[in-house]
Design an enzyme around this catalytic site. Structure first.
Site, PDB file in Angstrom:
ATOM      1  N   CYS A  82       0.807  -1.234   0.060  1.00 25.28           N
ATOM      2  CA  CYS A  82      -0.063  -0.043   0.085  1.00 25.28           C
ATOM      3  C   CYS A  82       0.896   1.181  -0.175  1.00 25.28           C
ATOM      4  CB  CYS A  82      -1.076   0.032   1.164  1.00 25.28           C
ATOM      5  SG  CYS A  82      -0.153   0.917   2.689  1.00 25.28           S
ATOM      6  N   CYS A  90       2.757   1.757   3.095  1.00 26.71           N
ATOM      7  CA  CYS A  90       3.956   0.794   3.381  1.00 26.71           C
ATOM      8  C   CYS A  90       4.997   1.270   2.589  1.00 26.71           C
ATOM      9  CB  CYS A  90       3.304  -0.555   2.861  1.00 26.71           C
ATOM     10  SG  CYS A  90       2.335  -1.621   3.993  1.00 26.71           S
ATOM     11  N   HIS A  95      -4.001   2.303   5.500  1.00 32.75           N
ATOM     12  CA  HIS A  95      -3.103   2.073   6.311  1.00 32.75           C
ATOM     13  C   HIS A  95      -3.132   2.748   7.435  1.00 32.75           C
ATOM     14  CE1 HIS A  95       1.467   0.968   7.011  1.00 32.75           C
ATOM     15  NE2 HIS A  95       1.444   1.687   7.978  1.00 32.75           N
ATOM     16  N   HIS A 154      -3.236   5.558  10.261  1.00 29.13           N
ATOM     17  CA  HIS A 154      -2.668   6.625  10.322  1.00 29.13           C
ATOM     18  C   HIS A 154      -3.118   7.654  11.456  1.00 29.13           C
ATOM     19  CE1 HIS A 154      -4.994   7.302   6.813  1.00 29.13           C
ATOM     20  NE2 HIS A 154      -4.745   8.497   7.018  1.00 29.13           N
ATOM     21  N   ASP A 161       1.879  15.810   5.858  1.00 33.04           N
ATOM     22  CA  ASP A 161       0.741  15.509   4.871  1.00 33.04           C
ATOM     23  C   ASP A 161       0.864  16.372   3.610  1.00 33.04           C
ATOM     24  OD1 ASP A 161      -2.565  14.154   5.489  1.00 33.04           O
ATOM     25  OD2 ASP A 161      -2.080  15.625   3.628  1.00 33.04           O
ATOM     26  N   ASN A 196      -9.098   8.414  10.753  1.00 32.85           N
ATOM     27  CA  ASN A 196     -10.262   8.099  10.005  1.00 32.85           C
ATOM     28  C   ASN A 196     -10.432   6.711  10.031  1.00 32.85           C
ATOM     29  OD1 ASN A 196     -11.108  10.852   9.868  1.00 32.85           O
ATOM     30  ND2 ASN A 196      -9.668  11.129   8.040  1.00 32.85           N
TER      31      ASN A 196
HETATM   32  P1  AMP Z   1      -7.376  10.017   5.336  1.00 31.62           P
HETATM   33  O1  AMP Z   1      -8.318  10.524   4.315  1.00 31.62           O
HETATM   34  O2  AMP Z   1      -7.687  10.010   6.678  1.00 31.62           O
HETATM   35  O3  AMP Z   1      -6.934   8.520   4.831  1.00 31.62           O
HETATM   36  O4  AMP Z   1      -6.033  10.694   5.183  1.00 31.62           O
HETATM   37  C1  AMP Z   1      -4.969  10.404   4.137  1.00 31.62           C
HETATM   38  C2  AMP Z   1      -4.217  11.618   4.161  1.00 31.62           C
HETATM   39  O5  AMP Z   1      -2.985  11.048   3.497  1.00 31.62           O
HETATM   40  C3  AMP Z   1      -4.743  12.507   3.516  1.00 31.62           C
HETATM   41  O6  AMP Z   1      -4.715  13.825   4.267  1.00 31.62           O
HETATM   42  C4  AMP Z   1      -3.768  13.067   2.179  1.00 31.62           C
HETATM   43  O7  AMP Z   1      -3.514  14.293   1.961  1.00 31.62           O
HETATM   44  C5  AMP Z   1      -2.634  12.276   2.964  1.00 31.62           C
HETATM   45  N1  AMP Z   1      -1.419  11.761   1.687  1.00 31.62           N
HETATM   46  C6  AMP Z   1      -1.795  11.078   0.693  1.00 31.62           C
HETATM   47  N2  AMP Z   1      -1.005  10.507  -0.016  1.00 31.62           N
HETATM   48  C7  AMP Z   1       0.256  11.265   0.522  1.00 31.62           C
HETATM   49  C8  AMP Z   1       1.471  11.210   0.250  1.00 31.62           C
HETATM   50  N3  AMP Z   1       2.217  10.656  -0.768  1.00 31.62           N
HETATM   51  N4  AMP Z   1       2.424  11.840   1.209  1.00 31.62           N
HETATM   52  C9  AMP Z   1       1.958  12.478   2.288  1.00 31.62           C
HETATM   53  N5  AMP Z   1       0.565  12.676   2.556  1.00 31.62           N
HETATM   54  C10 AMP Z   1      -0.311  12.102   1.548  1.00 31.62           C
HETATM   55 ZN    ZN Z   2       0.398  -0.577   4.241  1.00 28.21          ZN
END
Ligand code: AMP
Ligand code: ZN
Length: 111
Positions: free
Chosen positions: A2, A5, A95, A97, A28, A84
């Site tokens: 993912c 990961c 994944h 977070h 982020d 979330n």
């Molecule tokens: P969620 O919507 O809670 O799953 O949060 C996922 C978060 O990951 C969002 O705030 C995105 O802006 C962030 N995100 C997605 N891809 C990346 C990336 N390559 N580097 C840093 N943050 C990311």
């Molecule tokens: Zn993962």
């Protein structure tokens, strides 16, 4: 593997603010506050809904590191930690977070 990961493995670059053997914190890509950091376990867990006795130590490591991550990011006046879960929780990356948000007075609303 993912997305997170791959970030944990260093296959996709990230703006790291903290890393140890078990966890990684990085900025982020689409910040929703002046400070918006994501903290992840290096092992893959899909969401907080998968936390169990076996994975709980990984989560504990995240929460143990969070105060110093917040301090280093300059969050001396408070912050918010969010995770979330699933469709209704608007989880877009499957994944586990934790969002660390701050650097301004945040909204009183949480939905
Ligand atoms: P969620 O919507 O809670 O799953 O949060 C996922 C978060 O990951 C969002 O705030 C995105 O802006 C962030 N995100 C997605 N891809 C990346 C990336 N390559 N580097 C840093 N943050 C990311
Ligand atoms: Zn993962």
């Amino acid at each position: 593997m993912c997305l997170f990961c791959k970030i944990a493995a260093g296959e996709i670059p990230s703006d790291k603010v903290y890393e140890d053997e078990h966890i990684l914190a990085f900025r982020d890509i689409n910040p929703q506050a002046p400070v918006h950091i994501l903290v992840i376990p290096k092992i893959h867990l899909a969401s907080a809904d998968e936390i169990d006795e076996a994975s709980a130590p990984e989560v504990a490591r995240i929460f143990t590191a969070l105060p110093s991550i917040a301090r280093q990011a300059g969050l001396t006046n408070g912050y918010r930690i969010i995770t979330n879960v699933g469709e209704d929780g608007c989880q877009s990356v499957r994944h586990l977070h934790f969002h660390l948000l701050g650097g301004k007075k945040l909204s009183e609303k949480m939905d």
